[in-house]
Scaffold this motif. Sequence first.
Motif, PDB file in Angstrom:
ATOM      1  N   PRO A  43       0.818  -4.846  -6.382  1.00  0.00           N
ATOM      2  CA  PRO A  43       0.295  -6.175  -6.056  1.00  0.00           C
ATOM      3  C   PRO A  43       1.377  -7.245  -6.140  1.00  0.00           C
ATOM      4  N   GLY A  44       1.299  -8.213  -5.224  1.00  0.00           N
ATOM      5  CA  GLY A  44       2.183  -9.379  -5.324  1.00  0.00           C
ATOM      6  C   GLY A  44       1.766 -10.199  -6.530  1.00  0.00           C
ATOM      7  N   THR A  45       2.739 -10.854  -7.180  1.00  0.00           N
ATOM      8  CA  THR A  45       2.374 -11.724  -8.303  1.00  0.00           C
ATOM      9  C   THR A  45       1.916 -13.079  -7.747  1.00  0.00           C
ATOM     10  N   GLN A  46       1.134 -13.792  -8.540  1.00  0.00           N
ATOM     11  CA  GLN A  46       0.637 -15.107  -8.137  1.00  0.00           C
ATOM     12  C   GLN A  46       1.817 -16.035  -7.815  1.00  0.00           C
ATOM     13  N   GLU A  47       2.806 -16.000  -8.692  1.00  0.00           N
ATOM     14  CA  GLU A  47       3.973 -16.869  -8.544  1.00  0.00           C
ATOM     15  C   GLU A  47       4.723 -16.573  -7.229  1.00  0.00           C
ATOM     16  N   GLY A  84      -9.036  -4.270  -6.900  1.00  0.00           N
ATOM     17  CA  GLY A  84     -10.263  -3.839  -6.241  1.00  0.00           C
ATOM     18  C   GLY A  84     -10.299  -2.334  -6.106  1.00  0.00           C
ATOM     19  N   PHE A  85     -10.699  -1.873  -4.915  1.00  0.00           N
ATOM     20  CA  PHE A  85     -10.705  -0.436  -4.641  1.00  0.00           C
ATOM     21  C   PHE A  85      -9.432  -0.011  -3.908  1.00  0.00           C
ATOM     22  N   MET A  86      -8.314  -0.563  -4.337  1.00  0.00           N
ATOM     23  CA  MET A  86      -7.002  -0.125  -3.840  1.00  0.00           C
ATOM     24  C   MET A  86      -6.187   0.135  -5.099  1.00  0.00           C
ATOM     25  N   GLY A 102       0.803  -1.225   0.000  1.00  0.00           N
ATOM     26  CA  GLY A 102       0.000   0.000   0.000  1.00  0.00           C
ATOM     27  C   GLY A 102       0.831   1.266   0.000  1.00  0.00           C
ATOM     28  N   GLU A 103       1.392   1.601   1.170  1.00  0.00           N
ATOM     29  CA  GLU A 103       2.138   2.856   1.296  1.00  0.00           C
ATOM     30  C   GLU A 103       3.337   2.902   0.351  1.00  0.00           C
TER      31      GLU A 103
END
Length: 398
Positions: free
Chosen positions: A201-205, A337-339, A195-196
Motif C-alpha cells: 500500500p502507498g503511505t498517506q504521506e 480490504g480484500f487485497m 498489486g503484482e
Amino acid sequence: MSSIQEQESKYIINTYGRNPGETPLFVKGEGSYLWDEKGRKYLDMVGGLAVNVLGHCPPQLVEAIQEQSARLIHCSNLYYTEPQVELARLLVENSFPGKTFFCNSGAEANEAAIKLARKYSRLYSEGKGHEIITAENSFHGRTMATITATGQPKYHEGFDPMLPGFKYAPFNDLEAFSSLVGEKTCAIMIEPLQGEGGIHPGTQEFIEGLRELCDKNNLLLIFDEVQCGMGRTGKLFAWEIYGVKPDIMTLAKGLGGGVPIGAMVAREEFARGFNPGDHASTFGGNPLACAAALAVIETLLDQGFLEKVEELSSYFREKLEELKEKHSIVKEVRGKGFMLAMEVEGDGKEILKYCYGEGLVINVIGGKVLRFLPPLNISREELDCSLEILDRVLSMFA
Ligand SMILES: Cc1ncc(COP(=O)(O)O)c(C=O)c1O
C-alpha cells in the motif's frame, strides 16, 4: 482423444506456466466456489485475479448479460449506445467530474492514460512534456508502453528497446519522485496499492505528497486502479482511502465482473486532450460489456455492500495476523480490504499445491507472497473455511 492438458501444450503458447497434474482444470463456478472436471469443489480466494468481484456467475450479472445479448451485443463506437453512456455516468458521478474512455483491459486503459497525458501536454502545456514518472516494483500491463511504465526490469527483458520517456522512482519515496521532475515531465503514474509487485500500500504521506507535487508542477496524477479499484479495498476506488483524487484513473478487472472491459476516467480539463480520431477501440464500451459492468457497479453501490467488504476484510486480516503469530514461516501480513498478502519464508508454490489438494485456490507472487483476492461478497463462513485450510497447510511447513 488426448487430454485437455496435452492439447493445451500443443495449441496454446506457453505464457502462463500451467502444469499438468498440478494446475486445476475448472469447468464450473458459483458464488465463491469453483469445480474441476472431476467434480471437486474449491473455495476461490483468487477471484479471477481481482476480476470476479461478485463471485462466479452471480444472478444479476448472468441476467444482465442474457438480457443485453438478446437485444444488442455490439454495433460500433460510430453510434450512440445506452449502456455505455449510463456506465460512464455512474463512474463519473461516483468519482470526480470528468469523462470516460472505454477499452477492453487494464493495459489498454493505461495506454489510453499515457496517450492522453502526452497529448494534453502537447496541446496545453507548451508542448514540452512527455515524460512520465512511475514507481519501481509497479505493474501496469503487458503492451509495449505499459511494460515500459512497469518499473520491474524482469518484464522488459528481451523486449527492448523500451518506449522512450519513462523514469522510475522507489514507491513511497516522495523525495525520489520529486527529484525526477523536470521540464519534460507531464505525469506521474502509480498504483495507490501495488498489486503484482507484492501487495504494497502507498503511505498517506506519499499519496498526498504526489498530489501536491503534481499540482505545483502542472503534472497529471494518474492512479492505476485496475486491481485495487471497484470495491476491492472496501471503497469504490482505493484513492478514497487517502482522500486524494487523481486527474486520471484507470479501471478494468473487477469492472465487468468477468466480462472484459477497461475504462479511463479523466477530469474534465484533461479529457479535452483527446479529439475525434486521437484514440479508439473497436470493442471498447460495447453494449454487452457495459451492461455487465452496470450490473456490477450497481451492486457495489447498493446500500451496505462496501461497508460489508470493510467489515469482513478487517475480520479476515485479523485472522491472517493470528495465523502469522501461530506459524513462524509467516513473516508479514499486509494490504488493504480484500487485497491482502501473507509473505512466507520458504516455497510459496509448495503451499499453493497443498492448498489445491485441500480445495482452496490461492495465488502466489514471486514465490513468497500468498495473495488473497476473494470475491467481495464472500461470507464469513467461507472466510473461516479458507482460514482453517490455510492453518492446516501452514502447519505442514513448520
Ligand atoms: C495494477 C494493474 N494494472 C494493469 C494491469 C493489466 O491489466 P490487464 O491484464 O487487464 O491488461 C494489471 C493486471 O494485473 C494490474 O494489476
